[in-house]
Design an enzyme around this catalytic site. Structure first.
Site, PDB file in Angstrom:
ATOM      1  N   CYS A   2       0.895  -1.146   0.000  1.00 53.17           N
ATOM      2  CA  CYS A   2       0.000   0.000   0.000  1.00 53.17           C
ATOM      3  C   CYS A   2       0.934   1.196   0.000  1.00 53.17           C
ATOM      4  O   CYS A   2       2.123   1.054   0.279  1.00 53.17           O
ATOM      5  CB  CYS A   2      -0.828   0.070   1.285  1.00 53.17           C
ATOM      6  SG  CYS A   2      -2.107  -1.171   1.389  1.00 53.17           S
ATOM      7  N   ARG A  27       2.085   1.022  -5.887  1.00 52.55           N
ATOM      8  CA  ARG A  27       2.051   0.125  -4.734  1.00 52.55           C
ATOM      9  C   ARG A  27       0.650  -0.394  -4.437  1.00 52.55           C
ATOM     10  O   ARG A  27       0.453  -1.241  -3.567  1.00 52.55           O
ATOM     11  CB  ARG A  27       2.567   0.851  -3.479  1.00 52.55           C
ATOM     12  CG  ARG A  27       3.964   1.386  -3.605  1.00 52.55           C
ATOM     13  CD  ARG A  27       4.366   2.104  -2.347  1.00 52.55           C
ATOM     14  NE  ARG A  27       4.372   1.205  -1.215  1.00 52.55           N
ATOM     15  CZ  ARG A  27       5.366   0.410  -0.871  1.00 52.55           C
ATOM     16  NH1 ARG A  27       6.474   0.423  -1.591  1.00 52.55           N
ATOM     17  NH2 ARG A  27       5.286  -0.379   0.162  1.00 52.55           N
ATOM     18  N   TRP A  74      -3.798  -1.416  -1.489  1.00 43.16           N
ATOM     19  CA  TRP A  74      -3.719  -2.702  -2.186  1.00 43.16           C
ATOM     20  C   TRP A  74      -4.311  -3.684  -1.182  1.00 43.16           C
ATOM     21  O   TRP A  74      -3.680  -4.068  -0.212  1.00 43.16           O
ATOM     22  CB  TRP A  74      -2.250  -3.032  -2.491  1.00 43.16           C
ATOM     23  CG  TRP A  74      -2.016  -4.395  -3.055  1.00 43.16           C
ATOM     24  CD1 TRP A  74      -1.546  -5.487  -2.390  1.00 43.16           C
ATOM     25  CD2 TRP A  74      -2.198  -4.808  -4.399  1.00 43.16           C
ATOM     26  NE1 TRP A  74      -1.442  -6.547  -3.238  1.00 43.16           N
ATOM     27  CE2 TRP A  74      -1.826  -6.163  -4.467  1.00 43.16           C
ATOM     28  CE3 TRP A  74      -2.646  -4.178  -5.559  1.00 43.16           C
ATOM     29  CZ2 TRP A  74      -1.886  -6.894  -5.665  1.00 43.16           C
ATOM     30  CZ3 TRP A  74      -2.696  -4.912  -6.740  1.00 43.16           C
ATOM     31  CH2 TRP A  74      -2.318  -6.238  -6.777  1.00 43.16           C
ATOM     32  N   ASN A 100       0.453   0.215   6.154  1.00 41.58           N
ATOM     33  CA  ASN A 100       0.897  -0.693   5.099  1.00 41.58           C
ATOM     34  C   ASN A 100       1.433  -1.935   5.799  1.00 41.58           C
ATOM     35  O   ASN A 100       2.280  -1.826   6.675  1.00 41.58           O
ATOM     36  CB  ASN A 100       2.005   0.000   4.283  1.00 41.58           C
ATOM     37  CG  ASN A 100       2.708  -0.947   3.337  1.00 41.58           C
ATOM     38  OD1 ASN A 100       2.104  -1.898   2.841  1.00 41.58           O
ATOM     39  ND2 ASN A 100       3.977  -0.687   3.077  1.00 41.58           N
ATOM     40  N   GLY A 101       0.932  -3.118   5.410  1.00 46.32           N
ATOM     41  CA  GLY A 101       1.396  -4.358   6.029  1.00 46.32           C
ATOM     42  C   GLY A 101       0.218  -5.198   6.472  1.00 46.32           C
ATOM     43  O   GLY A 101      -0.909  -4.995   6.020  1.00 46.32           O
ATOM     44  N   GLU A 485       9.827 -22.072 -17.960  1.00 44.57           N
ATOM     45  CA  GLU A 485       9.697 -20.681 -17.511  1.00 44.57           C
ATOM     46  C   GLU A 485      10.924 -19.852 -17.933  1.00 44.57           C
ATOM     47  O   GLU A 485      10.791 -18.698 -18.355  1.00 44.57           O
ATOM     48  CB  GLU A 485       9.502 -20.643 -15.990  1.00 44.57           C
ATOM     49  CG  GLU A 485       9.455 -19.256 -15.362  1.00 44.57           C
ATOM     50  CD  GLU A 485       8.340 -18.354 -15.876  1.00 44.57           C
ATOM     51  OE1 GLU A 485       7.461 -18.811 -16.616  1.00 44.57           O
ATOM     52  OE2 GLU A 485       8.376 -17.151 -15.542  1.00 44.57           O
ATOM     53  N   LYS A 489      10.526 -16.544 -20.225  1.00 44.37           N
ATOM     54  CA  LYS A 489      10.988 -15.238 -19.748  1.00 44.37           C
ATOM     55  C   LYS A 489      11.913 -14.600 -20.781  1.00 44.37           C
ATOM     56  O   LYS A 489      11.780 -13.439 -21.119  1.00 44.37           O
ATOM     57  CB  LYS A 489      11.734 -15.441 -18.418  1.00 44.37           C
ATOM     58  CG  LYS A 489      11.638 -14.371 -17.425  1.00 44.37           C
ATOM     59  CD  LYS A 489      10.367 -14.289 -16.618  1.00 44.37           C
ATOM     60  CE  LYS A 489       9.106 -14.358 -17.388  1.00 44.37           C
ATOM     61  NZ  LYS A 489       7.917 -14.674 -16.673  1.00 44.37           N
ATOM     62  N   GLU A 492       9.976 -13.501 -24.028  1.00 43.59           N
ATOM     63  CA  GLU A 492       9.088 -12.340 -23.976  1.00 43.59           C
ATOM     64  C   GLU A 492       9.823 -11.013 -23.817  1.00 43.59           C
ATOM     65  O   GLU A 492       9.377 -10.010 -24.350  1.00 43.59           O
ATOM     66  CB  GLU A 492       7.953 -12.506 -22.962  1.00 43.59           C
ATOM     67  CG  GLU A 492       8.324 -12.526 -21.516  1.00 43.59           C
ATOM     68  CD  GLU A 492       7.083 -12.608 -20.612  1.00 43.59           C
ATOM     69  OE1 GLU A 492       7.225 -13.140 -19.511  1.00 43.59           O
ATOM     70  OE2 GLU A 492       5.998 -12.142 -20.999  1.00 43.59           O
ATOM     71  N   LYS A 608      -0.013  -6.710 -19.757  1.00 44.05           N
ATOM     72  CA  LYS A 608       0.126  -7.299 -18.418  1.00 44.05           C
ATOM     73  C   LYS A 608      -1.028  -8.257 -18.121  1.00 44.05           C
ATOM     74  O   LYS A 608      -0.813  -9.341 -17.619  1.00 44.05           O
ATOM     75  CB  LYS A 608       0.216  -6.181 -17.366  1.00 44.05           C
ATOM     76  CG  LYS A 608       0.469  -6.692 -15.958  1.00 44.05           C
ATOM     77  CD  LYS A 608       1.817  -7.395 -15.836  1.00 44.05           C
ATOM     78  CE  LYS A 608       2.045  -8.025 -14.484  1.00 44.05           C
ATOM     79  NZ  LYS A 608       3.058  -9.100 -14.531  1.00 44.05           N
TER      80      LYS A 608
HETATM   81  O1  M6R Z   1      -2.357 -12.576 -14.662  1.00 44.89           O
HETATM   82  P1  M6R Z   1      -2.089 -14.001 -15.000  1.00 44.89           P
HETATM   83  O2  M6R Z   1      -1.168 -14.665 -14.054  1.00 44.89           O
HETATM   84  O3  M6R Z   1      -3.356 -14.795 -15.200  1.00 44.89           O
HETATM   85  O4  M6R Z   1      -1.370 -13.961 -16.433  1.00 44.89           O
HETATM   86  C1  M6R Z   1      -1.093 -15.133 -17.120  1.00 44.89           C
HETATM   87  C2  M6R Z   1      -0.124 -14.883 -18.229  1.00 44.89           C
HETATM   88  O5  M6R Z   1      -0.668 -13.996 -19.173  1.00 44.89           O
HETATM   89  C3  M6R Z   1       1.209 -14.322 -17.721  1.00 44.89           C
HETATM   90  O6  M6R Z   1       1.804 -15.171 -16.792  1.00 44.89           O
HETATM   91  C4  M6R Z   1       2.192 -14.093 -18.875  1.00 44.89           C
HETATM   92  O7  M6R Z   1       2.582 -15.304 -19.416  1.00 44.89           O
HETATM   93  C5  M6R Z   1       3.385 -13.283 -18.357  1.00 44.89           C
HETATM   94  N1  M6R Z   1       3.639 -12.168 -19.201  1.00 44.89           N
HETATM   95  C6  M6R Z   1       4.620 -14.088 -18.262  1.00 44.89           C
HETATM   96  O8  M6R Z   1       5.713 -13.353 -17.825  1.00 44.89           O
END
Ligand code: M6R
Length: 613
Positions: A2, A27, A74, A100-101, A485, A489, A492, A608
């Site tokens: 937060c 945050r 948050w 916050n916490g 993974e 990473k 992307e 995102k």
């Molecule tokens: O918000 P989510 O965890 O559901 O998102 C799932 C994927 O879209 C997400 O993990 C995506 O693969 C990321 N950009 C990976 O770094």
């Protein structure tokens, strides 16, 4: 996470606070609030949504006063709503608190305070702080109002446990703002004729770069003409200020050049925060009694992208510790395949955002099939958490970088906690075994803070390999999803071609793509499958690959013989090792992307949260 901001000075505090909240929005951003001390009375305005909503609401009320506090939330306890937004007040409305916490013992305290006649207005843990300060004030007879408030805060700190950084204002002590820090961040800004309290430097950097980072247990007394700091024993301490040379943008990222890097470094804290609730009784979260838990026949895990990889790791955990068969599906596939109806099935959706359309669609299908549904999610109030029967929250704070890092390790941590709890509840593991596994889990934040020290070494390695057109990642068993993974990473953020495989599979096809100097990353902790990974190293090296062995200290010597570079990760138990092993791969992706000049936090073509099918 937060964001807190406080101002004491000579000017109207409102614009300082609203502006500071905007800088802290990273945050948390589900609701916000402000309290201004105006003519001896506290004027509070709160609004659901982003700070812009609060700004509109504040304009209507138009408070004026040179002392004030604000908060952007948050949510951790209680849904995002106006009643749950900070600042929270005591019964008299003369004390306001922003926090916050997580106050771990808030339920016990709330019951105690209720029995003493205190009336609660929200579902939050924070509100207990306001009432505790009020309660304690009633028992302090001597001293000035300022001395009384300080004593009441000190007593309150002795009663609350957990992580907390909070700011408190009392209508009877105009010109005084008190800040407290314990495990959550809190900084003080010393301006000319004004002082600031905040969760992070960007909140006030525009006004002063003279900063004091509070230590755990410290209390700061802020006034327009200066700041006094008391150490954890209540003794006055000479404030040690530093001058911040960051610009505003760098400051928002905690001094890191990108959110991705900041979030990689956030992981020890993210795991610690996630674990705070891990001893939770999962039978309660699931809404199932022991008999029903014992009847669980099947678990379906549904997720996308990185969350799917966390689900794959979760399968190993659940089958190992709970002894329940698990299937893991990409949400976009689950939705359109025939899923046989079987009673006693639990469907688990894993998602950072809780807004991924594929995951929501798939879990709705699981519900229609009559399955019990559980979300592992990071965002309180998100769609997924409203669709599922219950939710376990990963408390890793907002993840801003499109490439998921801290959410991934928090998701795996949650799956481990879930698996050992289910296994304990259904009798698959004994109490002794559960206690041992739980203890090992609790050591992860520390191990995580060791593993993030690998950045320099990984960064150095990328100098040699970043121009390569193709990267391969190999692992076995619980480290196989980490290979996937690592590849995701890298793809992307750097747009390089990268693939992850189960190490035993390469001879069935993928080995044909390995040629001279192809970087191959081997996830090979010194465990029961180490020998097999040594063979995979030999096979790749024989084809000219540049082999990087990611292993634990006891495997170093053997790994050295069959690789071009060894990266050493601290050793933890076999099943927890993947949580550490992914970290060098996160640094790898980051540094390759950086050297290639890519847009790291917002890679091309990605978003995102993917809210469309
Ligand atoms: O918000 P989510 O965890 O559901 O998102 C799932 C994927 O879209 C997400 O993990 C995506 O693969 C990321 N950009 C990976 O770094």
């Amino acid at each position: 996470m937060c964001g807190i901001i406080g101002y004491v000075g000579k000017k109207n505090s409102v614009s300082y606070i609203i502006d500071g909240l905007k800088k802290l929005e990273y945050r948390g951003y589900d609701s916000a609030g402000i309290s201004i001390l105006q003519d001896g009375k506290l004027v509070t305005v709160r609004a659901v949504g982003k700070v812009a909503e609060l700004e509109k609401a504040t304009l209507q009320v138009s408070p004026k006063g040179s002392t004030g506090i604000g908060h952007t939330r948050w949510a951790t306890h209680g849904k995002p709503s106006e009643e749950n937004s900070h600042p929270h007040t005591d019964c008299s409305g003369e004390i306001v608190v922003v926090h916050n916490g997580i106050i771990e013992n808030y339920l016990v305290l709330r019951d105690k305070l209720k029995s003493l006649g205190h009336k609660f207005k929200s579902e939050t843990d924070t509100e207990v702080i306001a009432h505790l300060v009020e309660e304690n004030l009633q028992h302090i007879r001597s001293g000035s109002n300022e001395e009384k408030l300080l004593k009441a805060v000190q007593r309150t700190n002795k009663e609350i446990s957990g992580a907390f950084a909070y700011g408190v204002l009392w209508a009877k002590t105009p010109g005084l703002l008190i800040g407290v820090k314990n495990q959550s961040p809190m900084v003080v800004g010393m301006g000319k004729g004004e002082s600031f309290l905040a969760s992070d430097v960007p909140a006030f950097l525009k006004h002063t770069n003279k900063v004091l980072f509070l230590e755990d247990g410290e209390i700061a007394l802020l006034r327009a003409d200066g700041v006094n700091v008391l150490d954890k024993d209540g003794k006055t301490k000479k404030p040690k200020t530093i001058k911040i040379s960051w610009d505003q943008q760098t400051a928002e990222k905690g001094g890191y050049p990108h959110f991705m890097l900041k979030e990689i470094y956030d992981q020890p804290q993210a795991i610690e925060d996630t674990l705070r609730t891990a001893r939770t009784d999962f039978s309660k979260i699931l809404g199932l009694d022991t008999a029903a838990l014992r009847k669980l026949q099947d678990i379906h895990i549904i997720a996308c992208g990185t969350a799917y990889h966390a689900g794959l790791v979760g399968k190993y955990y659940l089958e190992q510790f709970a002894g329940i068969p698990v299937s893991v599906d990409l949400a976009s596939e689950y939705k359109y395949r025939t899923v046989p109806h079987k009673p006693g099935t639990l469907a688990i959706a894993i998602s950072q955002s809780g807004e991924t359309a594929d995951t929501i669609g798939a879990i709705k299908k699981a519900k229609q099939l009559g399955f019990r549904t559980l979300a592992i999610c990071n965002v309180l109030g998100s769609t997924l958490t409203r669709v599922c029967d219950s939710t376990f929250f990963t408390h890793c704070g907002p993840e801003i970088s499109v490439a998921s890092t801290k959410a991934f390790t928090s998701q795996i941590t949650s799956m481990y906690a879930l698996a050992i709890s289910l296994g304990h509840a259904n009798g698959n593991i004994s109490t002794t075994a559960f206690d041992k596994l739980y203890k090992e889990l609790m050591r992860m934040p520390k191990a995580m803070s060791e593993v993030v020290k690998m950045e320099y070494e990984v960064r150095h390695l990328t100098r040699k390999i970043y121009k390569s057109g193709r990267f391969i990642f190999l692992g076995r068993n619980v480290n196989f999803p980490i290979a996937l993974e690592g590849a995701l990473k890298l793809k992307e953020v750097s747009y390089r071609s990268a693939e992850g495989f189960a190490a035993g599979e390469i001879k069935h096809g993928p080995i044909s793509i390995i040629d001279k100097q192809t970087p191959v990353f081997m996830l090979m902790p010194h465990d029961s499958l180490f020998e097999k990974m040594l063979s995979a190293c030999q096979e790749c090296r024989a084809r000219g690959a540049f082999v990087v062995a990611i292993t634990t200290p006891s495997g170093a010597a053997q790994a050295k013989d069959v690789s071009d570079k060894v990266l050493l990760v601290p050793s933890v138990s076999e099943f927890l090792q993947p949580i550490l092993n992914v970290v060098p791969l996160q640094f790898l992706a980051y540094w390759i992307a950086k050297r290639l000049g890519c847009d790291i936090d917002q890679p091309r073509n990605l978003a995102k949260s993917v809210t469309v099918e």
